[in-house]
Motif scaffolding. Structure first.
Motif, mmCIF file in Angstrom:
data_model
loop_
_atom_site.group_PDB
_atom_site.id
_atom_site.type_symbol
_atom_site.label_atom_id
_atom_site.label_comp_id
_atom_site.label_asym_id
_atom_site.label_seq_id
_atom_site.Cartn_x
_atom_site.Cartn_y
_atom_site.Cartn_z
ATOM 1 N N ILE A 139 0.643 -1.379 -0.170
ATOM 2 C CA ILE A 139 -0.347 -0.150 -0.052
ATOM 3 C C ILE A 139 0.493 1.526 -0.415
ATOM 4 O O ILE A 139 0.574 2.352 -0.962
ATOM 5 C CB ILE A 139 -0.775 0.083 1.281
ATOM 6 C CG1 ILE A 139 -1.866 -1.200 0.775
ATOM 7 C CG2 ILE A 139 -2.084 1.636 0.901
ATOM 8 C CD1 ILE A 139 -2.987 -1.450 2.099
ATOM 9 N N LEU A 140 1.762 1.334 1.143
ATOM 10 C CA LEU A 140 2.439 2.421 0.948
ATOM 11 C C LEU A 140 3.685 2.703 0.014
ATOM 12 O O LEU A 140 3.793 3.567 -0.397
ATOM 13 C CB LEU A 140 3.583 2.482 2.383
ATOM 14 C CG LEU A 140 2.819 3.631 3.586
ATOM 15 C CD1 LEU A 140 2.059 2.498 3.574
ATOM 16 C CD2 LEU A 140 4.029 3.368 4.708
ATOM 17 N N GLY A 141 3.851 1.564 -0.856
ATOM 18 C CA GLY A 141 4.696 1.687 -2.415
ATOM 19 C C GLY A 141 3.912 1.911 -3.369
ATOM 20 O O GLY A 141 4.262 3.324 -3.791
ATOM 21 N N TYR A 142 2.878 2.086 -3.420
ATOM 22 C CA TYR A 142 1.589 2.389 -4.366
ATOM 23 C C TYR A 142 1.607 3.967 -4.454
ATOM 24 O O TYR A 142 0.733 3.902 -5.384
ATOM 25 C CB TYR A 142 1.273 1.614 -5.041
ATOM 26 C CG TYR A 142 1.160 0.160 -5.195
ATOM 27 C CD1 TYR A 142 1.873 0.232 -7.184
ATOM 28 C CD2 TYR A 142 1.154 -1.134 -4.719
ATOM 29 C CE1 TYR A 142 2.278 -0.545 -7.495
ATOM 30 C CE2 TYR A 142 1.895 -2.101 -5.963
ATOM 31 C CZ TYR A 142 2.657 -1.611 -7.049
ATOM 32 O OH TYR A 142 2.970 -2.678 -8.012
ATOM 33 N N LEU A 143 1.540 4.290 -2.567
ATOM 34 C CA LEU A 143 1.245 5.559 -2.950
ATOM 35 C C LEU A 143 1.838 6.325 -3.210
ATOM 36 O O LEU A 143 1.499 7.643 -3.175
ATOM 37 C CB LEU A 143 0.994 5.701 -0.933
ATOM 38 C CG LEU A 143 -0.413 5.293 -0.372
ATOM 39 C CD1 LEU A 143 -0.426 5.373 0.805
ATOM 40 C CD2 LEU A 143 -2.061 5.972 -1.437
ATOM 41 N N SER A 144 3.099 6.304 -2.742
ATOM 42 C CA SER A 144 4.458 6.677 -3.532
ATOM 43 C C SER A 144 3.881 7.300 -4.808
ATOM 44 O O SER A 144 4.970 8.588 -5.362
ATOM 45 C CB SER A 144 5.787 6.294 -3.799
ATOM 46 O OG SER A 144 5.802 5.066 -4.783
ATOM 47 N N SER A 145 3.236 6.787 -5.779
ATOM 48 C CA SER A 145 2.493 7.893 -7.082
ATOM 49 C C SER A 145 2.268 9.098 -7.046
ATOM 50 O O SER A 145 2.216 9.720 -8.224
ATOM 51 C CB SER A 145 1.813 6.681 -8.014
ATOM 52 O OG SER A 145 0.409 6.373 -7.272
#
Length: 204
Positions: A139-145
């Protein structure tokens, strides 16, 4: 309640920002900053992902097993630090050839943590919570977008690409520091799990 999962998630958020910055804006960097033709820029960007990324993942996995005795978080620390350094060198380099080399190296080091953070989360969460651990870091990885896409796009439009690089590099530094906090962490969370179970049994 496992702090290691949140450390991994924060570092994953930061390395994803570097990765998506290159994916989203790499062609723009090569054409607008380095003066490369758009056709060549697209081809070179694909090369960085295929060559640098594939080799980076394979080497990172091998180093984790052979050098760091399955402590994948230690490999991730070095990869994140060097990914940030090579991205900085790409920004500052004036040579077209060296710029391409630094971009390939940046992808090379970025894809190590990309491949291993899920492994780190599974090891620390143990088989009883591996899915949850991976879900949190994902979740945090894709929030980086939101940062690499929306924020950096708006920042570049307002202040040019020179205003974007320092922020991306700052995130890389934060990511390296975060995963560095786990340096002395065990390879897995199973010993901790055994202690918790034993304590619960003693209480009963």
């Amino acid at each position: 309640a496992n702090p290691y999962i949140w450390i991994i998630a924060i570092s994953n958020f930061c390395i994803y920002i570097l990765r998506l910055t290159i994916l989203d804006w790499g062609a723009s960097f090569l054409t607008e900053i380095k003066g490369m033709e758009i056709a060549k820029a697209g081809g070179l960007l694909a090369t960085t992902e295929i060559v640098g990324g594939t080799l980076g993942m394979l080497l990172a996995g091998w180093l984790s097993d052979k050098l760091f005795k399955s402590r994948a978080h230690r490999t991730c620390f070095f990869c994140t630090a060097f990914a940030t350094l090579t991205f900085f060198l790409f920004w500052k380099c004036e040579s077209m050839a060296l710029s391409f080399v630094y971009l390939v190296l940046s992808a090379f080091f970025i894809y190590g943590p990309q491949a291993l953070y899920g492994v780190c989360a599974s090891q620390q969460a143990t088989k009883y919570a591996a899915g949850t651990g991976n879900g949190i870091i994902g979740i945090l990885g894709y929030l980086s977008s939101v940062v690499s896409g929306v924020m950096f796009g708006a920042k570049a439009e307002a202040g040019g690409w020179e205003s974007v690089f320092p922020i991306a590099i700052a995130f890389g530094i934060v990511g390296a520091i975060a995963i560095g906090l786990m340096w002395n962490a065990p390879a897995t969370g199973y010993d901790k799990l055994k202690r918790i179970v034993k304590e619960m049994e003693n209480e009963d």
